[in-house]
Design a protein around this motif. Sequence first.
Motif, PDB file in Angstrom:
ATOM      1  N   ALA A  80     -17.948  26.553  24.770  1.00  0.00           N
ATOM      2  CA  ALA A  80     -17.567  27.916  24.385  1.00  0.00           C
ATOM      3  C   ALA A  80     -16.067  28.096  24.340  1.00  0.00           C
ATOM      4  N   SER A  81     -15.340  27.247  25.053  1.00  0.00           N
ATOM      5  CA  SER A  81     -13.879  27.358  25.086  1.00  0.00           C
ATOM      6  C   SER A  81     -13.218  26.876  23.800  1.00  0.00           C
ATOM      7  N   VAL A  82     -13.967  26.186  22.959  1.00  0.00           N
ATOM      8  CA  VAL A  82     -13.410  25.662  21.706  1.00  0.00           C
ATOM      9  C   VAL A  82     -13.580  26.706  20.608  1.00  0.00           C
ATOM     10  N   ARG A  83     -12.473  27.100  19.992  1.00  0.00           N
ATOM     11  CA  ARG A  83     -12.511  28.060  18.885  1.00  0.00           C
ATOM     12  C   ARG A  83     -12.453  27.275  17.573  1.00  0.00           C
ATOM     13  N   VAL A  84     -13.581  27.091  16.941  1.00  0.00           N
ATOM     14  CA  VAL A  84     -13.621  26.392  15.664  1.00  0.00           C
ATOM     15  C   VAL A  84     -13.113  27.342  14.584  1.00  0.00           C
ATOM     16  N   PRO A  85     -12.124  26.941  13.787  1.00  0.00           N
ATOM     17  CA  PRO A  85     -11.590  27.864  12.776  1.00  0.00           C
ATOM     18  C   PRO A  85     -12.623  28.200  11.704  1.00  0.00           C
ATOM     19  N   SER A  86     -12.505  29.364  11.159  1.00  0.00           N
ATOM     20  CA  SER A  86     -13.354  29.799  10.045  1.00  0.00           C
ATOM     21  C   SER A  86     -12.456  30.542   9.060  1.00  0.00           C
ATOM     22  N   ARG A  87     -13.017  30.894   7.923  1.00  0.00           N
ATOM     23  CA  ARG A  87     -12.221  31.639   6.926  1.00  0.00           C
ATOM     24  C   ARG A  87     -13.143  32.519   6.103  1.00  0.00           C
ATOM     25  N   ASP A  88     -12.739  33.744   5.948  1.00  0.00           N
ATOM     26  CA  ASP A  88     -13.493  34.720   5.164  1.00  0.00           C
ATOM     27  C   ASP A  88     -14.943  34.824   5.645  1.00  0.00           C
ATOM     28  N   GLY A  89     -15.132  34.712   6.952  1.00  0.00           N
ATOM     29  CA  GLY A  89     -16.453  34.840   7.520  1.00  0.00           C
ATOM     30  C   GLY A  89     -17.334  33.612   7.400  1.00  0.00           C
ATOM     31  N   ARG A  90     -16.820  32.564   6.787  1.00  0.00           N
ATOM     32  CA  ARG A  90     -17.599  31.332   6.581  1.00  0.00           C
ATOM     33  C   ARG A  90     -17.281  30.342   7.690  1.00  0.00           C
ATOM     34  N   GLU A  91     -18.303  29.947   8.450  1.00  0.00           N
ATOM     35  CA  GLU A  91     -18.120  28.989   9.524  1.00  0.00           C
ATOM     36  C   GLU A  91     -18.269  27.557   9.010  1.00  0.00           C
ATOM     37  N   ILE A  92     -17.673  26.614   9.713  1.00  0.00           N
ATOM     38  CA  ILE A  92     -17.781  25.195   9.370  1.00  0.00           C
ATOM     39  C   ILE A  92     -19.116  24.662   9.872  1.00  0.00           C
ATOM     40  N   THR A  93     -19.884  24.052   8.983  1.00  0.00           N
ATOM     41  CA  THR A  93     -21.194  23.511   9.345  1.00  0.00           C
ATOM     42  C   THR A  93     -21.119  21.995   9.531  1.00  0.00           C
ATOM     43  N   LEU A  94     -22.207  21.428  10.041  1.00  0.00           N
ATOM     44  CA  LEU A  94     -22.291  19.977  10.199  1.00  0.00           C
ATOM     45  C   LEU A  94     -22.178  19.283   8.848  1.00  0.00           C
ATOM     46  N   LEU A  95     -22.760  19.860   7.813  1.00  0.00           N
ATOM     47  CA  LEU A  95     -22.663  19.270   6.471  1.00  0.00           C
ATOM     48  C   LEU A  95     -21.236  19.318   5.961  1.00  0.00           C
ATOM     49  N   ASP A  96     -20.521  20.401   6.201  1.00  0.00           N
ATOM     50  CA  ASP A  96     -19.121  20.479   5.778  1.00  0.00           C
ATOM     51  C   ASP A  96     -18.316  19.339   6.388  1.00  0.00           C
ATOM     52  N   LEU A  97     -18.562  19.049   7.652  1.00  0.00           N
ATOM     53  CA  LEU A  97     -17.834  17.987   8.344  1.00  0.00           C
ATOM     54  C   LEU A  97     -18.200  16.617   7.783  1.00  0.00           C
ATOM     55  N   ALA A  98     -19.477  16.381   7.535  1.00  0.00           N
ATOM     56  CA  ALA A  98     -19.946  15.071   7.089  1.00  0.00           C
ATOM     57  C   ALA A  98     -19.511  14.748   5.673  1.00  0.00           C
ATOM     58  N   THR A  99     -19.165  15.771   4.881  1.00  0.00           N
ATOM     59  CA  THR A  99     -18.777  15.570   3.483  1.00  0.00           C
ATOM     60  C   THR A  99     -17.298  15.872   3.226  1.00  0.00           C
ATOM     61  N   HIS A 100     -16.522  16.026   4.297  1.00  0.00           N
ATOM     62  CA  HIS A 100     -15.076  16.245   4.201  1.00  0.00           C
ATOM     63  C   HIS A 100     -14.717  17.507   3.406  1.00  0.00           C
ATOM     64  N   ARG A 101     -15.467  18.568   3.644  1.00  0.00           N
ATOM     65  CA  ARG A 101     -15.186  19.826   2.963  1.00  0.00           C
ATOM     66  C   ARG A 101     -15.038  20.979   3.961  1.00  0.00           C
ATOM     67  N   SER A 102     -14.576  20.656   5.154  1.00  0.00           N
ATOM     68  CA  SER A 102     -14.435  21.663   6.204  1.00  0.00           C
ATOM     69  C   SER A 102     -13.118  22.419   6.122  1.00  0.00           C
ATOM     70  N   GLY A 103     -12.112  21.818   5.466  1.00  0.00           N
ATOM     71  CA  GLY A 103     -10.771  22.395   5.465  1.00  0.00           C
ATOM     72  C   GLY A 103      -9.911  21.894   6.609  1.00  0.00           C
ATOM     73  N   LEU A 104     -10.477  21.077   7.497  1.00  0.00           N
ATOM     74  CA  LEU A 104      -9.695  20.500   8.588  1.00  0.00           C
ATOM     75  C   LEU A 104      -8.843  19.354   8.049  1.00  0.00           C
ATOM     76  N   PRO A 105      -7.696  19.075   8.682  1.00  0.00           N
ATOM     77  CA  PRO A 105      -6.757  18.087   8.143  1.00  0.00           C
ATOM     78  C   PRO A 105      -7.187  16.652   8.438  1.00  0.00           C
ATOM     79  N   LYS A 106      -6.450  15.721   7.854  1.00  0.00           N
ATOM     80  CA  LYS A 106      -6.757  14.307   8.040  1.00  0.00           C
ATOM     81  C   LYS A 106      -6.608  13.898   9.498  1.00  0.00           C
ATOM     82  N   MET A 107      -5.491  14.264  10.109  1.00  0.00           N
ATOM     83  CA  MET A 107      -5.225  13.932  11.507  1.00  0.00           C
ATOM     84  C   MET A 107      -4.660  15.153  12.220  1.00  0.00           C
ATOM     85  N   PRO A 108      -4.765  15.199  13.556  1.00  0.00           N
ATOM     86  CA  PRO A 108      -4.146  16.301  14.298  1.00  0.00           C
ATOM     87  C   PRO A 108      -2.642  16.329  14.070  1.00  0.00           C
TER      88      PRO A 108
END
Length: 504
Positions: free
Chosen positions: A131-159
């Motif tokens: 619960a302490s982790v705030r996963v970013p979202s945008r325009d009410g759209r949350e990042i799903t497992l599929l977004d992560l697996a297909t590189h369409r989450s909006g997260l960067p290449k590296m920290p």
Amino acid sequence: MNLSHRFSCLLLVLLCSACVSTVAVEQSEFNPSATVAPQVSRHSDTYIQNLLEEVVRDGRTVGVVVGLLEADGSRRVFSHGSPGAGARALAAESVFEIGSITKVFTGILLADMVRRGEVELSDPVSQYLPASVRVPSRDGREITLLDLATHRSGLPKMPQGLVDDDYARYTIQHFYDFVSSYELPRGVNESYEYSNVGMALLGRALELRADKPYEALLRERVLDPLGLEHTAVTLTPALEQRLAYGHNAFGDPAQRWDLPAMIPAGSLRSTVHDMLTFAAANLSAITTDAHDSLRDALRVHRPADEEGYEMALGWEVHRLGDRLFASHSGDTWGYGAFLAIDLSTRRAAVALSNAGSAGVSGLEFHLLHPSIPMRERSVSLPVVAAYRTGGLEAAIDRYRELYEEAHDRWVFDEWALNSVGYWLLARGVTDNAVDLFALNVDRYPDAPNPHGSLGYALLRASRPEEALQNYRRGVAVAEAAGHPDLSAHRANLERVLSELAQPD
């Protein structure tokens, strides 16, 4: 790109140890049920062995092991080069880091957990994180497992802010802190952006959902059921003994890839033997839980960034000519790994290299389809290889020879000789570096960076007046061209003037 088939009779001796060539033929239990394409072109054993000798001689890698899986289940394994000083000779059981091919296994683990009803592709990843982790979202759209697996989450290449020296000390909490503070620059699933962060976050969510560490979970659900005994994150003593030692792009020893906070994105080690077994399992008609998960992971879900490329779960799926491929590659500080499965002809190829920066990139596709060339690489690689064996004169001769006779096989730009020059500076061979930078200025007089680099080398050689002349030329060239880095070149000149306490 036409690969040269002229091979020198000169024995290439790498500084770390002698090169060894081997070829082996194996038979697997793989028995595909699908019809094989009527015409399949195959390279001869001699051609492949000569090709490996060439890629080592040209400095694309220190050593390499390749394997081919044919539609009838037969295997061919070839190797050439050095395993690194003190390591065992290269063979099908040599262990390499496979880097981002790990992402394919993370995708298969996701497919397995979906099949078991433990997760859904549409689940928000936040559902499985602390619960302490705030996963970013945008325009009410949350990042799903599929977004992560297909590189369409909006997260960067590296920290952001993570540098090489910090990898081993970068903890899960550091990773969580970065994710919690990150603001998405675009909408979720708006576009493709390859993301180690996203795949690591996916793997972390899966291991938390299963209440089992990633490696143990992968071993239980994927590696052991498929018989991949020599694929692991943590090397056993037996695997450690078979490890080929990694090198950077120019053949110097490289440290191991150790980023414990992001294991699901790129920390597996494996062998050509295991990778061929894995490829065979992906082409098999066997119906087990593990094999069904392999098939699920190969299903395409989203487009990728390049035309014709699509994303399955971890896999890249794309057409080259009349062939449909599933593939992935991995590049760490000291290794390169390349796996391609030809779904049209039910064949596969793997290439594992103990040098980073993807020097043998494209070899896997070329082995499967003779008309697909290897990718062009920087001419800096054969120039450094020539320097190692014959010094500065040999390096310059090799550069000129390739420029005249094989210009289509190598990338010639201002950065090639520049990188060799800085490599020489790092080795303390300042005078040789000056000569290489000077040659680069002659080749690219209208580019500002070669002038500045020559100036830097001349300063290191205690030739300040000549150095200043070159820094000034670099600024003048940048001004004339309206170069985007003009301010940086001016700043470098001002810094040097200040250090020399000499007014302009």
